[in-house]
Enzyme design. Structure first.
Site, PDB file in Angstrom:
ATOM      1  CG  HIS A 187      58.690  16.309  86.222  1.00 12.69           C
ATOM      2  ND1 HIS A 187      59.921  16.903  86.308  1.00 12.69           N
ATOM      3  CD2 HIS A 187      58.761  15.174  86.965  1.00 12.69           C
ATOM      4  CE1 HIS A 187      60.706  16.176  87.085  1.00 12.69           C
ATOM      5  NE2 HIS A 187      60.037  15.111  87.485  1.00 12.69           N
ATOM      6  CD  GLU A 200      58.533  21.263  78.340  1.00 13.34           C
ATOM      7  OE1 GLU A 200      57.695  20.554  77.761  1.00 13.34           O
ATOM      8  OE2 GLU A 200      58.244  22.371  78.827  1.00 13.34           O
TER       9      GLU A 200
END
Ligand code: PAF
Length: 282
Positions: free
Chosen positions: A37, A35
């Site tokens: 990224h 999450e």
């Protein structure tokens, strides 16, 4: 979603976007996407017309005995996640394509690369600067997105583009945390269930520092000692450093308010880092 594997393919892809005067964003990653990224991807989509995500586990930023071989890799999963986010293109080069045999020139991060993470991981930021400079040169983005979780990396990349006149805006994005505060990291996958519980000690130490500064504490040394005591009370954690630094120069902070608290510790065999901005004085 398009996928470029060769340098020529990625150059061609962005050339077409640029001809149409589109704003291009790059999100450099080493894959094993989470999450954190995806929050960079979403921030990039807000500010650009075309988002390129690079996935490349960069060997030159890993030292001898570090986890280059073990680093989690699942390209199919990563590509599916990016396609589901509506990313325009993924750049997934091979090591051979990125580092031609006989390559000799690297980017020296300067003194910022020798402290904190750089002291514990000699050569790490030279590897980071070299690959980031290469990716910026290949993609030529208007904007590039980096997470604040790797705070020293963000500071060094900002310094690099300023000092080398690379025409890109570096955008730093907030750390994404699990519900218990642990900062998301691809390396969290290495933690056993017991270590995973113990790993929250980094966030607890940062929160303690924040609480002290909110309560009026200004002495950087006092706050640093409190962070260290918290980490050292966790039997599964071994402290590397816990410090308050100037948020731009990374030099030891003269006072706690407005400083950046940075921590590195080993939990079991896994080296974790985290950081937090300390509140400024009212
Ligand atoms: O932060 C990372 O994942 C890497 O250091 C980066 C910026 C993709 C360079 O390899």
């Amino acid at each position: 979603m398009e996928q470029a594997v060769s340098k020529e393919e990625v150059r061609q892809l962005v050339l077409e976007a640029r001809r149409e005067s589109k704003r291009i964003a790059l999100v450099p990653t080493m894959g094993a996407l989470h999450e954190g990224h995806l929050s960079l991807v979403r921030a990039a989509q807000q500010r650009a017309d075309v988002v390129v995500v690079s996935i490349f586990v960069n060997p030159t930023q890993f030292g001898p005995g570090e986890d280059f071989e073990a680093y989690p890799r699942d390209l199919d999963r990563d590509l599916a996640l990016l396609a589901a986010e509506g990313v325009d293109a993924a750049f997934t080069p091979t090591t051979e394509a990125m580092y031609a045999s006989g390559a000799q020139v690297t980017v020296d991060p300067g003194p910022l690369g020798d402290v904190w993470e750089g002291a514990s991981r000699p050569g790490h930021f030279r590897g980071v600067c070299t690959i980031v400079a290469k990716l910026l040169s290949l993609v030529g983005p208007d904007l590039a997105f980096f997470g604040e979780k790797d705070y020293q990396q963000l500071v060094i990349v900002r310094r690099m583009v300023a000092d080398l006149d690379i025409p890109v805006k570096i955008v730093g994005c907030p750390i994404v945390r699990d519900a218990d505060g642990l900062a998301l990291s691809s390396r969290n996958a290495y933690l056993s269930p017991g270590e995973r519980r113990a790993a929250t000690v980094l966030y607890r130490a940062l929160r303690e520092a924040e609480t002290l500064v909110c309560g009026g504490e200004t002495d950087a040394g006092f706050v640093e000692r409190a962070m260290r005591d918290t980490i050292e009370a966790e039997p599964l954690a071994a402290l590397d450093y816990a410090a308050l630094v100037d948020p731009r120069t990374l030099e030891p902070a003269a006072a706690a308010p407005g400083a950046r608290a940075i921590i590195a510790a080993r939990v079991g065999a896994t080296r974790l880092i985290d950081n937090m901005a300390m509140p400024s004085m009212a």
